[in-house]
Design an enzyme around this catalytic site. Sequence first.
Site, PDB file in Angstrom:
ATOM      1  N   CYS A  46      34.657  22.473  79.841  1.00 32.63           N
ATOM      2  CA  CYS A  46      34.649  22.719  78.409  1.00 32.63           C
ATOM      3  C   CYS A  46      33.289  23.287  78.021  1.00 32.63           C
ATOM      4  O   CYS A  46      32.273  22.946  78.609  1.00 32.63           O
ATOM      5  CB  CYS A  46      34.986  21.473  77.603  1.00 32.63           C
ATOM      6  SG  CYS A  46      34.016  20.027  77.982  1.00 32.63           S
ATOM      7  N   GLU A 108      33.952  20.910  66.437  1.00 36.04           N
ATOM      8  CA  GLU A 108      34.448  22.133  67.047  1.00 36.04           C
ATOM      9  C   GLU A 108      35.863  22.494  66.601  1.00 36.04           C
ATOM     10  O   GLU A 108      36.674  21.622  66.322  1.00 36.04           O
ATOM     11  CB  GLU A 108      34.473  21.978  68.575  1.00 36.04           C
ATOM     12  CG  GLU A 108      33.131  21.659  69.166  1.00 36.04           C
ATOM     13  CD  GLU A 108      33.189  21.293  70.636  1.00 36.04           C
ATOM     14  OE1 GLU A 108      32.185  21.529  71.310  1.00 36.04           O
ATOM     15  OE2 GLU A 108      34.226  20.783  71.103  1.00 36.04           O
TER      16      GLU A 108
END
EC number: 5.3.3.2
Length: 134
Positions: A46, A108
Amino acid sequence: MEKIESENLLHRAFSVFLFNSKYELLLQQRSSTKVTFPLVWTNTCCSHPLYRESELIEENCLGVRNAAQRKLLDELGIPSEELPVDEFIPLSRILYKAPSDGKWGEHERKIISSYKIEFWQLSDHLTCSFRSFV
Protein backbone atom coordinates in the site's frame (compact mmCIF):
# COMPACT_ATOMS: atom_id res chain seq x y z
CA MET A 1 -2.79 12.98 13.17
CA GLU A 2 -3.27 16.46 14.66
CA LYS A 3 -2.53 18.07 11.28
CA ILE A 4 -4.76 15.60 9.45
CA GLU A 5 -7.62 16.32 11.86
CA SER A 6 -7.20 20.11 11.86
CA GLU A 7 -6.63 20.54 8.12
CA ASN A 8 -8.66 17.55 6.84
CA LEU A 9 -5.73 16.39 4.67
CA LEU A 10 -7.41 13.79 2.47
CA HIS A 11 -5.02 12.27 -0.06
CA ARG A 12 -4.94 9.53 -2.70
CA ALA A 13 -3.77 6.04 -1.81
CA PHE A 14 -4.01 2.43 -2.89
CA SER A 15 -3.79 -1.07 -1.47
CA VAL A 16 -2.81 -4.15 -3.44
CA PHE A 17 -3.65 -7.71 -2.45
CA LEU A 18 -1.69 -10.42 -4.30
CA PHE A 19 -3.40 -13.82 -4.33
CA ASN A 20 -2.35 -17.14 -5.79
CA SER A 21 -4.65 -19.73 -7.38
CA LYS A 22 -5.40 -21.18 -3.92
CA TYR A 23 -6.58 -17.69 -2.85
CA GLU A 24 -3.71 -17.39 -0.41
CA LEU A 25 -2.75 -13.77 0.28
CA LEU A 26 0.83 -12.47 0.31
CA LEU A 27 1.23 -10.29 3.43
CA GLN A 28 4.17 -8.14 4.40
CA GLN A 29 5.41 -6.72 7.68
CA ARG A 30 6.07 -2.99 7.49
CA SER A 31 9.59 -1.78 8.14
CA SER A 32 10.51 -0.59 11.63
CA THR A 33 11.62 2.69 10.00
CA LYS A 34 8.15 3.54 8.64
CA VAL A 35 6.67 6.73 10.13
CA THR A 36 3.17 5.27 10.25
CA PHE A 37 2.37 1.80 11.54
CA PRO A 38 5.94 0.44 11.90
CA LEU A 39 6.23 -3.38 12.13
CA VAL A 40 2.51 -3.86 11.47
CA TRP A 41 1.52 -6.80 9.27
CA THR A 42 -0.43 -5.54 6.28
CA ASN A 43 -1.65 -6.35 2.81
CA THR A 44 0.83 -7.03 0.02
CA CYS A 45 1.52 -3.37 -0.77
CA CYS A 46 0.00 0.00 0.00
CA SER A 47 1.21 3.49 -0.78
CA HIS A 48 0.35 6.72 -2.55
CA PRO A 49 0.38 7.66 -6.22
CA LEU A 50 2.93 10.37 -6.96
CA TYR A 51 2.13 13.68 -8.62
CA ARG A 52 3.42 12.58 -12.02
CA GLU A 53 1.59 12.21 -15.30
CA SER A 54 1.61 8.40 -15.38
CA GLU A 55 0.07 8.19 -11.88
CA LEU A 56 -2.58 10.90 -12.36
CA ILE A 57 -4.59 9.07 -15.03
CA GLU A 58 -8.13 8.61 -13.67
CA GLU A 59 -9.56 6.49 -16.51
CA ASN A 60 -9.92 2.83 -15.45
CA CYS A 61 -7.77 3.59 -12.37
CA LEU A 62 -4.72 3.48 -14.65
CA GLY A 63 -2.73 6.01 -12.61
CA VAL A 64 -3.23 4.01 -9.43
CA ARG A 65 -2.35 0.77 -11.22
CA ASN A 66 0.88 2.41 -12.50
CA ALA A 67 1.67 3.54 -8.94
CA ALA A 68 1.00 0.05 -7.59
CA GLN A 69 3.34 -1.45 -10.16
CA ARG A 70 6.06 1.06 -9.13
CA LYS A 71 5.68 0.32 -5.41
CA LEU A 72 5.64 -3.46 -5.87
CA LEU A 73 9.05 -3.07 -7.49
CA ASP A 74 10.28 -0.65 -4.78
CA GLU A 75 9.04 -2.63 -1.79
CA LEU A 76 9.15 -6.25 -2.93
CA GLY A 77 11.43 -6.22 -5.98
CA ILE A 78 8.73 -7.48 -8.34
CA PRO A 79 9.49 -6.22 -11.88
CA SER A 80 6.66 -4.53 -13.78
CA GLU A 81 6.73 -7.14 -16.54
CA GLU A 82 5.66 -9.74 -13.96
CA LEU A 83 2.55 -7.72 -13.04
CA PRO A 84 1.09 -6.00 -16.15
CA VAL A 85 -1.13 -3.06 -15.20
CA ASP A 86 -4.01 -4.30 -17.35
CA GLU A 87 -4.29 -7.38 -15.12
CA PHE A 88 -4.79 -5.46 -11.85
CA ILE A 89 -8.42 -5.74 -10.77
CA PRO A 90 -9.80 -2.60 -9.09
CA LEU A 91 -12.25 -3.83 -6.47
CA SER A 92 -13.46 -0.83 -4.53
CA ARG A 93 -12.87 2.73 -3.39
CA ILE A 94 -12.97 3.55 0.30
CA LEU A 95 -12.42 6.49 2.61
CA TYR A 96 -9.87 5.51 5.23
CA LYS A 97 -8.82 7.35 8.38
CA ALA A 98 -6.56 5.86 11.02
CA PRO A 99 -4.28 7.31 13.70
CA SER A 100 -0.88 5.68 14.02
CA ASP A 101 0.90 7.12 17.05
CA GLY A 102 -1.13 10.19 17.98
CA LYS A 103 1.04 12.50 15.86
CA TRP A 104 0.94 10.65 12.54
CA GLY A 105 -1.86 8.89 10.75
CA GLU A 106 -3.66 8.44 7.46
CA HIS A 107 -6.70 10.05 5.87
CA GLU A 108 -7.06 8.59 2.41
CA ARG A 109 -9.29 8.07 -0.59
CA LYS A 110 -8.06 4.56 -1.27
CA ILE A 111 -8.50 2.26 -4.25
CA ILE A 112 -8.37 -1.43 -3.38
CA SER A 113 -6.96 -3.72 -6.11
CA SER A 114 -6.24 -7.39 -6.37
CA TYR A 115 -3.96 -9.41 -8.59
CA LYS A 116 -3.78 -13.15 -9.06
CA ILE A 117 -0.33 -14.66 -9.64
CA GLU A 118 1.44 -17.82 -8.63
CA PHE A 119 3.91 -16.85 -5.90
CA TRP A 120 6.53 -19.28 -7.19
CA GLN A 121 6.72 -17.04 -10.27
CA LEU A 122 7.87 -14.21 -8.00
CA SER A 123 10.40 -16.10 -5.88
CA ASP A 124 13.35 -15.06 -8.03
CA HIS A 125 12.38 -11.40 -7.72
CA LEU A 126 11.20 -10.92 -4.15
CA THR A 127 13.67 -8.83 -2.15
CA CYS A 128 12.01 -9.85 1.09
CA SER A 129 12.05 -13.21 2.79
CA PHE A 130 8.79 -15.02 3.24
CA ARG A 131 7.69 -18.05 5.20
CA SER A 132 4.06 -18.65 4.38
CA PHE A 133 0.89 -17.17 3.02
CA VAL A 134 -2.55 -16.84 4.56
